[in-house]
Design a protein around this motif. Structure first.
Motif, PDB file in Angstrom:
ATOM      1  N   THR A 107      55.630  66.469 -59.156  1.00  9.24           N
ATOM      2  CA  THR A 107      54.452  66.282 -58.061  1.00  9.24           C
ATOM      3  C   THR A 107      55.389  64.858 -58.401  1.00  9.24           C
ATOM      4  O   THR A 107      54.542  63.895 -59.510  1.00  9.24           O
ATOM      5  CB  THR A 107      52.501  66.869 -58.472  1.00  9.24           C
ATOM      6  N   ILE A 108      55.243  64.411 -57.352  1.00  6.54           N
ATOM      7  CA  ILE A 108      55.738  62.714 -57.244  1.00  6.54           C
ATOM      8  C   ILE A 108      54.378  62.336 -55.326  1.00  6.54           C
ATOM      9  O   ILE A 108      53.943  63.445 -55.083  1.00  6.54           O
ATOM     10  CB  ILE A 108      57.173  62.633 -56.497  1.00  6.54           C
ATOM     11  N   VAL A 109      54.245  61.165 -55.875  1.00  4.82           N
ATOM     12  CA  VAL A 109      53.561  60.432 -55.280  1.00  4.82           C
ATOM     13  C   VAL A 109      54.086  59.635 -54.269  1.00  4.82           C
ATOM     14  O   VAL A 109      55.132  58.984 -54.130  1.00  4.82           O
ATOM     15  CB  VAL A 109      52.985  59.614 -55.754  1.00  4.82           C
ATOM     16  N   VAL A 110      53.825  60.053 -52.961  1.00  2.00           N
ATOM     17  CA  VAL A 110      54.626  59.261 -51.957  1.00  2.00           C
ATOM     18  C   VAL A 110      53.936  58.766 -50.733  1.00  2.00           C
ATOM     19  O   VAL A 110      52.839  59.200 -50.631  1.00  2.00           O
ATOM     20  CB  VAL A 110      55.504  60.508 -50.457  1.00  2.00           C
ATOM     21  N   PRO A 111      54.496  56.964 -51.083  1.00  2.00           N
ATOM     22  CA  PRO A 111      52.884  56.502 -50.340  1.00  2.00           C
ATOM     23  C   PRO A 111      52.956  55.940 -48.362  1.00  2.00           C
ATOM     24  O   PRO A 111      54.320  57.103 -48.450  1.00  2.00           O
ATOM     25  CB  PRO A 111      53.595  54.662 -50.761  1.00  2.00           C
ATOM     26  N   ASP A 112      51.767  55.538 -48.226  1.00  2.00           N
ATOM     27  CA  ASP A 112      52.228  55.342 -46.911  1.00  2.00           C
ATOM     28  C   ASP A 112      53.366  54.482 -46.919  1.00  2.00           C
ATOM     29  O   ASP A 112      53.508  53.603 -47.256  1.00  2.00           O
ATOM     30  CB  ASP A 112      51.162  54.469 -46.149  1.00  2.00           C
ATOM     31  N   PRO A 113      54.051  54.684 -44.727  1.00  2.00           N
ATOM     32  CA  PRO A 113      54.720  53.974 -45.273  1.00  2.00           C
ATOM     33  C   PRO A 113      54.351  52.192 -44.470  1.00  2.00           C
ATOM     34  O   PRO A 113      53.449  52.170 -43.814  1.00  2.00           O
ATOM     35  CB  PRO A 113      55.881  54.846 -43.723  1.00  2.00           C
ATOM     36  N   GLY A 114      55.312  51.262 -45.195  1.00  2.00           N
ATOM     37  CA  GLY A 114      54.899  50.261 -44.991  1.00  2.00           C
ATOM     38  C   GLY A 114      55.561  49.193 -43.802  1.00  2.00           C
ATOM     39  O   GLY A 114      57.286  50.316 -43.887  1.00  2.00           O
ATOM     40  N   PRO A 115      55.691  48.363 -43.298  1.00  2.00           N
ATOM     41  CA  PRO A 115      56.725  47.902 -42.208  1.00  2.00           C
ATOM     42  C   PRO A 115      57.958  47.959 -42.539  1.00  2.00           C
ATOM     43  O   PRO A 115      58.888  48.412 -43.387  1.00  2.00           O
ATOM     44  CB  PRO A 115      56.218  45.949 -42.685  1.00  2.00           C
ATOM     45  N   GLY A 116      58.322  49.153 -41.628  1.00  2.00           N
ATOM     46  CA  GLY A 116      60.208  49.148 -41.315  1.00  2.00           C
ATOM     47  C   GLY A 116      60.165  50.388 -41.817  1.00  2.00           C
ATOM     48  O   GLY A 116      61.330  51.063 -42.235  1.00  2.00           O
ATOM     49  N   GLU A 117      58.979  51.669 -42.626  1.00  2.00           N
ATOM     50  CA  GLU A 117      59.896  52.788 -43.577  1.00  2.00           C
ATOM     51  C   GLU A 117      58.734  53.897 -42.288  1.00  2.00           C
ATOM     52  O   GLU A 117      57.866  53.683 -41.085  1.00  2.00           O
ATOM     53  CB  GLU A 117      58.969  52.546 -44.250  1.00  2.00           C
TER      54      GLU A 117
END
Ligand SMILES: [Zn+2]
Ligand SMILES: [Zn+2]
Length: 368
Positions: free
Chosen positions: A27-37
């Motif tokens: 299980t991996i954690v995917v952060p919310d996209p930041g600027p430009g992501e």
């Protein structure tokens, strides 16, 4: 703004935990996209030799790796300032988001961009919080992945994801080696040394460009048979026949206009060098290892003229090349489906690595 206010998400992904340890689904954690992501919902991802090299420690020691990098999927959310792609777009991921600012980009040659980038934020392991190193800045043996928005290239969504994803790496490298780097033209004679996935793609690219003769060279008859189905007009088994002699014989005694070396070894590079006509082009797309050395008479380098070129990622510009090649595929002019040998699940990646050595698999593709 899209994606704002949601939470980091937990998904499944394939991790290489340490040198030569078997890969496993975690299980991996995917952060919310930041600027430009952008966060992309992965639909399919091909299994490439480079993933195996990451697992074996051949690329770096930055374990744990999140493997997978030949992928297509749908953009789920984008961060601030992203305008080129939007949620819902069907995209192919590339490992070189072009910067637009470096000296290559400013001179109008963005396919060479010297300052490509990936996402700034890190995905992490849910169990330990450890940061993951995504393979080639992608990490797409996962239900979702975080990338720089510039790594997402929109293509016609009617193509199947398992076919489209392959353009993200090896198939693009091969087609680009022929079309972009080798600049194969109508009526040219072309030889391709090494008929794995990249070599076969170079053959398909030469065929697409209108080469009159395409000579496939390998030591494995099964691979030569596949090469023929990709567009090779002649085949040479270099275990049985001297490939330089054979290529010269097939080209009126002269050598091929363009020879593509898709192995990455000094012996095969020398074959490519001498199997080329005067003023012809050698393209190196096979990737050598650090200890390899090449020795050639400098007088031959001078006397034979022409161009000795290396092909980085097929010298592709994703925004130019991916949509075009997908369109050609959808029109029936480029059979990208021929590169997919089998489709597998996330838990089958370790087995796919073992099958790579068999020589009968062009690409196993993880379908999510
Ligand atoms: Zn690859
Ligand atoms: Zn640049």
């Amino acid at each position: 703004m899209e994606g704002a206010g949601t939470m980091a998400q937990e998904v499944r992904g394939v991790i290489a935990p340490g040198k030569d340890e078997p890969v496993r689904v975690e299980t991996i954690v995917v952060p919310d996209p930041g600027p430009g992501e952008a966060v992309v919902q992965v639909q399919a991802c091909g299994v490439c030799h480079t993933d195996l090299h990451y697992k074996q420690g051949g690329i770096s020691d930055d374990y744990p790796f999140l493997l997978g990098h030949e992928a297509a999927g749908v953009v789920e959310s984008v961060g601030e300032g992203v305008t080129d792609v939007a949620p819902g777009d069907f995209v192919i991921l590339n490992w070189r988001a072009v910067c637009g600012q470096c000296r290559a980009c400013l001179r109008g040659r963005p396919w060479y961009c010297f300052d490509t980038h990936n996402a700034d934020q890190k995905m992490t392991l849910a169990s330990t919080g450890q940061e993951l190193s995504p393979a080639l800045g992608i990490g797409a043996f996962a239900e979702k992945t975080l990338v720089a928005a510039g790594q997402c290239t929109k293509v016609d969504p009617s193509v199947s994801a398992q076919v489209a994803g392959l353009l993200g790496c090896g198939v693009m490298a091969g087609i680009g080696a022929a079309i972009n780097t080798g600049q194969v033209g109508r009526g040219d004679t072309v030889a391709v040394i090494g008929c794995g996935g990249v070599g076969d793609a170079a053959i398909a690219g030469a065929n697409l460009a209108g080469a009159a003769k395409i000579i496939a060279v390998d030591i494995d008859d099964r691979k030569l048979e596949t090469a023929r189905s990709m567009g090779a007009t002649h085949t040479v088994n270099s275990r049985e026949t001297d490939p330089v002699e054979a290529i010269r014989e097939l080209t009126g005694g002269f050598g091929a206009d363009v020879v593509i070396e898709a192995v990455g070894r000094p012996e095969t590079y020398k074959q490519a060098f001498y199997a080329r006509d005067l003023a012809g082009t050698v393209v190196l797309v096979g990737v050598p290892t650090p200890e390899m050395k090449l020795e050639l008479p400098l007088l031959d380098v001078f006397g034979r003229g022409g161009a000795l070129k290396s092909s980085w990622y097929g010298d592709c510009l994703p925004s130019r090349d991916f949509p075009m090649l997908i369109d050609l595929h959808l029109q029936g002019r480029l059979d990208l489906g021929a590169f997919v040998t089998e489709t597998i699940g996330l838990t089958d990646v370790e087995k796919a690595f073992e099958r790579m050595h068999g020589g009968d698999v062009l690409r196993s593709v993880v379908v999510l």
